[in-house]
Design a protein around this motif. Structure first.
Motif, PDB file in Angstrom:
ATOM      1  N   PRO A  33       0.802  -1.229   0.000  1.00  0.00           N
ATOM      2  CA  PRO A  33       0.000   0.000   0.000  1.00  0.00           C
ATOM      3  C   PRO A  33       0.836   1.281   0.000  1.00  0.00           C
ATOM      4  CG  PRO A  33      -0.015  -0.993   2.172  1.00  0.00           C
ATOM      5  CD  PRO A  33       0.691  -1.962   1.261  1.00  0.00           C
ATOM      6  N   TYR A  34       2.140   1.186   0.233  1.00  0.00           N
ATOM      7  CA  TYR A  34       3.004   2.363   0.251  1.00  0.00           C
ATOM      8  C   TYR A  34       3.613   2.674  -1.106  1.00  0.00           C
ATOM      9  CZ  TYR A  34       2.687   1.983   5.291  1.00  0.00           C
ATOM     10  OH  TYR A  34       2.227   1.920   6.566  1.00  0.00           O
ATOM     11  N   TRP A  35       3.345   1.851  -2.116  1.00  0.00           N
ATOM     12  CA  TRP A  35       3.927   2.041  -3.442  1.00  0.00           C
ATOM     13  C   TRP A  35       2.872   2.355  -4.482  1.00  0.00           C
ATOM     14  CZ3 TRP A  35       6.917  -3.194  -3.323  1.00  0.00           C
ATOM     15  CH2 TRP A  35       8.036  -3.075  -2.501  1.00  0.00           C
ATOM     16  N   VAL A  36       3.256   3.151  -5.460  1.00  0.00           N
ATOM     17  CA  VAL A  36       2.457   3.374  -6.664  1.00  0.00           C
ATOM     18  C   VAL A  36       3.404   3.246  -7.849  1.00  0.00           C
ATOM     19  CG1 VAL A  36       0.783   4.913  -5.580  1.00  0.00           C
ATOM     20  CG2 VAL A  36       2.789   5.875  -6.658  1.00  0.00           C
ATOM     21  N   LEU A  37       2.829   3.106  -9.019  1.00  0.00           N
ATOM     22  CA  LEU A  37       3.611   3.032 -10.243  1.00  0.00           C
ATOM     23  C   LEU A  37       3.254   4.246 -11.090  1.00  0.00           C
ATOM     24  CD1 LEU A  37       5.630   1.004 -11.385  1.00  0.00           C
ATOM     25  CD2 LEU A  37       3.764  -0.039 -12.648  1.00  0.00           C
ATOM     26  N   LEU A  38       4.238   5.055 -11.416  1.00  0.00           N
ATOM     27  CA  LEU A  38       4.030   6.250 -12.231  1.00  0.00           C
ATOM     28  C   LEU A  38       4.533   5.951 -13.640  1.00  0.00           C
ATOM     29  CD1 LEU A  38       3.329   9.383 -12.171  1.00  0.00           C
ATOM     30  CD2 LEU A  38       5.799   9.677 -12.088  1.00  0.00           C
ATOM     31  N   THR A  84       1.692  14.595 -19.295  1.00  0.00           N
ATOM     32  CA  THR A  84       0.634  13.582 -19.211  1.00  0.00           C
ATOM     33  C   THR A  84       1.216  12.297 -18.631  1.00  0.00           C
ATOM     34  OG1 THR A  84      -0.461  14.518 -21.128  1.00  0.00           O
ATOM     35  CG2 THR A  84      -1.077  12.284 -20.524  1.00  0.00           C
ATOM     36  N   VAL A  85       0.624  11.827 -17.541  1.00  0.00           N
ATOM     37  CA  VAL A  85       1.111  10.633 -16.848  1.00  0.00           C
ATOM     38  C   VAL A  85      -0.052   9.707 -16.513  1.00  0.00           C
ATOM     39  CG1 VAL A  85       3.077  11.845 -15.815  1.00  0.00           C
ATOM     40  CG2 VAL A  85       0.934  11.681 -14.558  1.00  0.00           C
ATOM     41  N   ARG A  86       0.294   8.499 -16.100  1.00  0.00           N
ATOM     42  CA  ARG A  86      -0.676   7.570 -15.525  1.00  0.00           C
ATOM     43  C   ARG A  86      -0.105   7.089 -14.203  1.00  0.00           C
ATOM     44  NH1 ARG A  86      -3.039   2.866 -18.709  1.00  0.00           N
ATOM     45  NH2 ARG A  86      -0.951   2.054 -18.484  1.00  0.00           N
ATOM     46  N   THR A  95      -5.300   8.451 -15.208  1.00  0.00           N
ATOM     47  CA  THR A  95      -4.566   9.363 -16.082  1.00  0.00           C
ATOM     48  C   THR A  95      -4.612  10.755 -15.468  1.00  0.00           C
ATOM     49  OG1 THR A  95      -5.182   8.057 -18.002  1.00  0.00           O
ATOM     50  CG2 THR A  95      -4.427  10.299 -18.414  1.00  0.00           C
ATOM     51  N   GLY A  96      -3.508  11.474 -15.586  1.00  0.00           N
ATOM     52  CA  GLY A  96      -3.478  12.812 -15.015  1.00  0.00           C
ATOM     53  C   GLY A  96      -2.420  13.685 -15.658  1.00  0.00           C
ATOM     54  N   VAL A 134       0.281  15.320  -9.169  1.00  0.00           N
ATOM     55  CA  VAL A 134      -0.455  14.733 -10.288  1.00  0.00           C
ATOM     56  C   VAL A 134      -1.932  15.037 -10.105  1.00  0.00           C
ATOM     57  CG1 VAL A 134      -1.073  12.617 -11.503  1.00  0.00           C
ATOM     58  CG2 VAL A 134       1.243  12.895 -10.598  1.00  0.00           C
ATOM     59  N   HIS A 135      -2.474  15.823 -11.036  1.00  0.00           N
ATOM     60  CA  HIS A 135      -3.894  16.171 -11.034  1.00  0.00           C
ATOM     61  C   HIS A 135      -4.613  15.181 -11.942  1.00  0.00           C
ATOM     62  CE1 HIS A 135      -3.079  20.035  -9.129  1.00  0.00           C
ATOM     63  NE2 HIS A 135      -2.000  20.073  -9.896  1.00  0.00           N
ATOM     64  N   PRO A 136      -5.592  14.437 -11.423  1.00  0.00           N
ATOM     65  CA  PRO A 136      -6.274  13.450 -12.252  1.00  0.00           C
ATOM     66  C   PRO A 136      -7.148  14.109 -13.320  1.00  0.00           C
ATOM     67  CG  PRO A 136      -7.342  13.604 -10.130  1.00  0.00           C
ATOM     68  CD  PRO A 136      -6.119  14.475 -10.061  1.00  0.00           C
TER      69      PRO A 136
END
Length: 149
Positions: A33-38, A84-86, A95-96, A134-136
């Protein structure tokens, strides 16, 4: 004695460690839960580039991340080239649009202990950490859908 400034490079062993470590963490981000993938778009190749990051707080629907190596990090330079990122948290991709800002001490304190550990442990003295917001982008205009929840 030379008048040139010393060239600062990262040791090869450290680069190899992160190349292997990031590959493993990218595969396991859904477990922690402490990780995300950019996911960014490579500024030279145009190919998707995925970077595991520590989860940050959510501020008015925007996810916050710390760039440990500041604007020198490849993923931050990719964002500056194409914002533009996800972001994938658990099994959901969002997406944001990302923006890069200076990291103030007040914003730094909002991050959990795990995320704050990065700059003190792995940061570079000559590259201050920066804040990435990051703004969605909501396809149906539904601004009530919060990121990462």
């Amino acid at each position: 004695m030379s008048d040139r400034a010393p060239v600062r490079t990262r040791p090869r062993a450290l680069l190899r460690f992160w190349r292997v470590n990031n590959w493993v963490v990218r595969k396991l981000t859904w477990l922690n839960p402490y990780w995300v993938l950019l996911e960014t778009v490579g500024r030279n190749t145009g190919c998707p580039r995925r970077t595991p990051l520590a989860t940050g707080p959510i501020d008015n629907g925007a996810m916050l991340f710390i760039a440990v190596h500041g604007r020198r990090a490849a993923w931050v330079r990719n964002i500056e080239s194409n914002p533009t990122v996800r972001v994938r948290k658990w099994f959901r991709w969002v997406t944001g649009t990302a923006t890069v800002h200076e990291l103030t001490p007040a914003e730094y304190e909002r991050f959990n202990r795990y995320a704050r550990l990065g700059p003190t442990t792995f940061g570079l003295d000559y590259a201050p950490p920066t804040l990435v917001r990051v703004h969605p982008v909501h396809p149906r205009g539904d601004s009530s859908a919060a990121v990462g929840q």
